[in-house]
Each structure stands twice: as C-alpha cells, then as structure tokens.
Write a protein that holds these residues in place. Structure first.
Motif, PDB file in Angstrom:
ATOM      1  N   TYR A  83      -5.867   9.696  -6.979  1.00  0.00           N
ATOM      2  CA  TYR A  83      -5.308   8.451  -6.465  1.00  0.00           C
ATOM      3  C   TYR A  83      -3.807   8.447  -6.679  1.00  0.00           C
ATOM      4  O   TYR A  83      -3.314   8.945  -7.695  1.00  0.00           O
ATOM      5  N   ALA A  84      -3.106   7.855  -5.722  1.00  0.00           N
ATOM      6  CA  ALA A  84      -1.670   7.635  -5.871  1.00  0.00           C
ATOM      7  C   ALA A  84      -1.410   6.146  -5.701  1.00  0.00           C
ATOM      8  O   ALA A  84      -1.835   5.538  -4.715  1.00  0.00           O
ATOM      9  N   ILE A  85      -0.751   5.569  -6.681  1.00  0.00           N
ATOM     10  CA  ILE A  85      -0.482   4.126  -6.664  1.00  0.00           C
ATOM     11  C   ILE A  85       1.022   3.957  -6.487  1.00  0.00           C
ATOM     12  O   ILE A  85       1.794   4.207  -7.407  1.00  0.00           O
ATOM     13  N   ALA A  86       1.417   3.545  -5.284  1.00  0.00           N
ATOM     14  CA  ALA A  86       2.841   3.427  -4.976  1.00  0.00           C
ATOM     15  C   ALA A  86       3.261   1.966  -5.049  1.00  0.00           C
ATOM     16  O   ALA A  86       2.691   1.107  -4.384  1.00  0.00           O
ATOM     17  N   CYS A  87       4.269   1.683  -5.826  1.00  0.00           N
ATOM     18  CA  CYS A  87       4.681   0.303  -6.060  1.00  0.00           C
ATOM     19  C   CYS A  87       5.898  -0.059  -5.216  1.00  0.00           C
ATOM     20  O   CYS A  87       6.842   0.721  -5.113  1.00  0.00           O
ATOM     21  N   ILE A  88       5.856  -1.233  -4.631  1.00  0.00           N
ATOM     22  CA  ILE A  88       6.964  -1.734  -3.824  1.00  0.00           C
ATOM     23  C   ILE A  88       7.616  -2.889  -4.564  1.00  0.00           C
ATOM     24  O   ILE A  88       6.940  -3.781  -5.065  1.00  0.00           O
TER      25      ILE A  88
END
Length: 478
Positions: free
Chosen positions: A409-414
């Motif tokens: 999983y990749a959790i990309a934060c904005i």
C-alpha cells in the motif's frame, strides 16, 4: 503470485514533526532497546495487538471535575505552576477534596464505546488510577475511590468496570492504565514529611517496612483489576520514575532527596500474578527497558525512523490528556496523516480523549473522530493488520504492506490547504510490469505509468480539484 500495490491519497494537513514537543512531566525518554517476550501466549497477544493499529486512551479522574491539569499540580516541582495565592498544603487538600464533588451523572460508557468504534479505534486504555491516587474502580485497598463519592449510588459507579464492559461488547482489546506512583497514599507520600517532587518522600532504605506496605498496596490494587474486571489484554503502567535503581547509572532529573533508594515495586511478582489471572496479558512498564515493557510508548512524539520492534505513540486529540474547557482539537486530517506515518514506521497510534466532569466526551472531539472513522471505514485495509516495508516513505507518501506480504500500500498525503491534483507521484515500490492499480475507496482501476524512477498515477477526473476534510483515495493493483 501477483502482488498488489495500493495508494491512498489523503486530503490532510502537513505531517506533524517527527519530534513532537516533549511533555514537561517526562523525565525518562522512551526505551531505545527492546526485549521480546518469551511466553508464547504473550507473543500471540502481541501479534494480535499489532494488527489493531489505532486505539483510544481515556483520562478520567478528579482533574475532570474542574477541567484542570491531571495530577501534576499536586507535584511540588518548579515546572508545575499553581495559583500562587494558595498554600501548597491547602492546594493538595482542595485537589483531593474534589472527590466530594465528583458526580458524572451523564456518564454513558456505551456511548463512549460507540463513538470510539465509529472512529475506527480497535482497543482502549482506561485510566483506572492516575498519579493523584484516586481509584476509578471499587478498590478495597483505599477509601479514595469513585464509589465513595456522590456518584457512589449510581448503578455504574464502578466506572472502570462499566467502561471495560462497554468496550468489550464492541469487540475491542481492553487495557488498564495504572499509575505506579500514588501521591495520596501515606506509603508513597508520607504525611510526616514535605513532598518536594514526584518521588517517594522518605528514605526507603531506612524505612523498609513503609516501602513494603506500598509494594503490597500496589500489588493488591493491580490484583483487584486482574481478578475482578473480566478479560484484560494490556496492563499499561505509567510513572516510569518508580523503577529499580539501575547499576552504574545516574538517576534522571527529579531524583533529589534519596538518590540511592531503589523505587522497586517488584514487577516480576506483579507480572507473574497478572499472567496467572490473565494468560498472555501484555505488560507495558513504560520507559523501563526489559521483559515487562512488551511494547514501547513514545509520548506525544513520532519516532524519526522506522522501528522494527512493537511500539505505540500515545498522543492527545486536543492539547491536554484530561478535559479542558475550550481545548482545541487536532483536525481529522492531522490525525489521519499521523496515523499513516506511525503505521508505516511500524507503530500504533493511541489517541487521548478526556471526558468532562459530567462524564461526556467533549463536543469538539466528535466531528474529528467521526471523520477519522469515515476515512478508515473505506481505507482501513491499508492500516489495519499491516506490517512495515523496507522502503516506507517518499515525501508525503507512506508505504505499508499486508501481513502476508502479498499486498503493498502507498498512502499519499495532500496538504490541508491543497486540492486533489491531477496526478500522484512517488519513488520506490514500483509495481511490476502488467500490474493494475485501483482506487481503494471505489475499487475502480486508474491509469499509471513509470517515469524514470517514479510511479505516476492519474487521478480520476471526478476527484481532481476536490477539497474534502478527511477523504482518502486508495490505489491498488492485482
């Protein structure tokens, strides 16, 4: 076997700093070494706990009555500032006297548990007794307890029992917070002497009988919790300055009067008794390295680097552990963002909430908790039950993987003040040729490509430019 890769996009605030401001009350840092438990039941429980990732710690005690700082203003150290017009002894009497005003008639543990469950929390740590010495359970070792207050005639007056029962019904792991120091006990703070700091205020070497009485008191109270309150999964012990004297090591700041006295409460005996009553229970003797610190607990801080051994960051939702009127809560975005970082670094997040004197969660806490839960309901696959990956971070993107290693999983934060961009990029953890990536929140495929050493994911058109408080986007591949 084809691997999956999942990317989450958080509309979230900037990451908290890796070194949160250290609480002034701390005199011992979190342990830097770890000793794995040898008991197979404890190891099994530890593995199950590591699947949970997100819990709640509830501070509820005398300090809740007036919304004051929990316990610490009783401690006569310069760092804790009280009203200068009140003599210290008078303040102690006033503080302890709040027990006669403690009447949380709106206490509803089922509502607490419901809110916590909807927030996505999987375990609870409840303060059965803080340093002030006031027991939130019906102890037979002291009259200084919740059942000896105006609330004592309420059917739920044994608040610890009511809380444990309510959270247990929700299928959550149960943890008992217990303060090793007890500032109300005459066997810890002997009324014969002044109380200059947080430590025992007499020389235990010269008064071994008195210290033994305190050890017995501590053992007996923990024994009550272990035997009378149903299944308990975690014994979470606070007050790390009450610890054995370590050979050839100087004491930490705060040990001023009796530096040669070992404040040893006999953890081997306590742990053995606890595990007979509660097989496999995790014992968390905070900041005291060794066999009785089954996982480490950095406070109000996220470690700078990934840690392979079990750990948990305990952090407040507001600024305080206990209730404070008008306390400003962290946004759901910040908590989700922190949760992503903590889990990618191998830890769990224990979020602190303080009910008010009437027994209700602060109104201001409900919205962020609800939003966190909404995000986790859709994207929890990337959090719950996951384990670390070697390449765990690229900028605002955090990586986890399924326990079996077949899914990444990749959790990309904005950033909170930004909207969803047209594309998401990250370096490392590049999918294999032919891998498909989907949006975890919708299950729909998205387009992606490799550009040099980067993965570039095209965001669905209907999401571009959106600005939603805690909405997350997840991408995975089969």
């Amino acid at each position: 076997m084809v691997k999956k890769i999942i990317l989450l996009v958080l509309l979230a605030a900037p990451l908290f700093g890796n070194a949160q401001e250290k609480r002034a009350a701390d005199i011992y840092d979190a342990s830097t070494s770890y000793e794995y438990p040898t008991d197979p039941l404890v190891r099994k429980k530890l593995d199950a706990w590591q699947d949970l990732k997100f819990g709640v710690i509830i501070h509820f005690g005398l300090y809740s009555v007036g919304g004051i700082r929990e316990s610490w203003l009783l401690c006569n150290e310069p760092r804790f500032v009280r009203d200068s017009t009140i003599a210290y002894d008078d303040y102690k009497k006033w503080y302890w006297g709040q027990s006669q005003k403690f009447n949380p008639v709106k206490f509803d543990p089922d509502k607490w548990a419901e809110i916590s469950q909807k927030a996505g929390m999987k375990y609870v740590i409840f303060t059965t007794k803080h340093h002030e010495g006031f027991s939130m359970f019906d102890t037979k070792q002291s009259d200084f307890k919740i059942t000896n207050t105006p609330f004592g005639k309420n059917p739920k007056s044994d608040i610890t029992k009511a809380v444990f029962d309510a959270y247990r019904k929700k299928g959550m792991m149960i943890g008992a917070y217990f303060s090793k120091p007890d500032w109300h006990s005459e066997y810890f703070w002997w009324p014969r002497y002044a109380t200059p700091d947080r430590n025992v205020n007499y020389d235990g070497i010269k008064n071994p009988w008195r210290w033994q009485k305190f050890k017995d008191f501590t053992y007996n109270q923990i024994g009550e919790l272990m035997h009378n309150y149903g299944k308990i999964d975690i014994l979470w012990l606070d007050g790390g300055w009450v610890r054995p004297l370590e050979p050839n090591k100087k004491r930490a700041e705060g040990f001023t009067l009796y530096p040669d006295f070992s404040q040893d409460v006999n953890m081997p005996k306590i742990a053995a008794m606890s595990r007979i009553a509660q097989p496999g229970i995790l014992v968390v003797d905070r900041t005291v390295h060794g066999p009785y610190e089954n996982y480490r607990t950095p406070e109000q801080a996220v470690p700078k680097e990934q840690i392979k051994e079990p750990w948990e960051t305990c952090m407040t939702l507001g600024k305080a552990w206990g209730y404070r009127e008008g306390d400003k809560m962290k946004s759901a975005e910040k908590i989700i963002h922190t949760l992503a970082e903590v889990v990618a670094k191998g830890g769990s997040l224990l979020l602190g909430i303080g009910p008010d004197g009437m027994g209700e969660f602060p109104v201001a806490s409900i919205n962020p908790l609800t939003s966190i839960g909404a995000w986790l309901k859709v994207n929890g696959e990337a959090i719950y039950g996951t384990r670390i990956t070697e390449n765990y971070n690229d900028g605002l993107t955090w990586f986890t993987q399924a326990k079996d290693g077949k899914t990444k999983y990749a959790i990309a934060c904005i950033k909170e003040d930004s909207t969803v961009p047209t594309t998401i990029q990250w370096k490392g953890n590049i999918p294999g040729k032919g891998t498909k990536i989907k949006l975890l929140a919708t299950g729909k495929n998205v387009n992606w490509k490799q550009a040099g050493d980067e993965v570039v994911v095209t965001v669905p058109a209907e999401l571009i430019g959106k600005k939603t408080a805690a909405l997350a986007f997840a991408f995975y591949a089969k």
